[in-house]
Design a protein around this motif. Structure first.
Motif: not given
Length: 156
Positions: A17-21, A38-44, A57-60, A73-79
């Motif tokens: 299952e895919r969860k994009i936060i 942001g241009q890309s995911w900060h983590m996956s 995956a977290g989108k900033s 400055k990048k704000y990351h998805a804490s979820g």
């Protein structure tokens, strides 16, 4: 029982299952200007949970105000942290399961490993021990000290 390879096997979960936060913030905390995607995911990563694997995956978002002192400055998805700990591919539910089984039911890590394997979680026995130590560290962070440092100074 077949012999397992000594290296970490590649694990693919094509049906996960895919969860994009998304980042929770809408505006820059410093200048109040709306944030841009942001241009890309900060983590996956793929996280193994008791109910099956999940791709998380977290989108900033980014501040694009050139006058802001936090420009770009990048704000990351804490979820993303509600699924697993940083740098871990096992879900928080797996972590809690290991801790509960060992602490409350007094089961050995080998038995817990067997149960997790039967539930479809691909994990080795050594990782069960590592996750149990992480569980203890998290649990230790919730404990309130009985005596404050100030009180100790007054006693001495």
């Amino acid at each position: 029982m077949s012999k397992q390879p000594r290296h970490r096997p590649l694990r693919h979960f094509p049906n996960a299952e895919r969860k994009i936060i998304e980042c929770d913030f809408q505006e820059c905390l410093h200048c109040g200007v709306p944030l841009a995607a942001g241009q890309s995911w900060h983590m996956s990563k793929t996280v193994q949970t008791l109910s099956g694997p999940i791709f998380v995956a977290g989108k900033s978002k980014i501040c694009l105000n050139p006058e802001c002192r936090h420009f770009e400055k990048k704000y990351h998805a804490s979820g993303v942290l509600k699924y697993s700990l940083p740098h871990s591919t096992y879900g928080l539910d797996v972590l809690a399961f290991i801790g509960w089984e060992h602490e409350q039911k007094h089961r050995q890590l080998k038995e817990i490993h067997h149960d997790l394997s039967e539930r479809g979680v691909l994990i080795n026995e050594r990782s069960v021990g590592r996750l149990y130590r992480q569980f203890l560290a998290l649990l230790g962070g919730t404990q309130v000290p009985l005596v404050s440092n100030q009180h100790l100074l007054e006693i001495s």
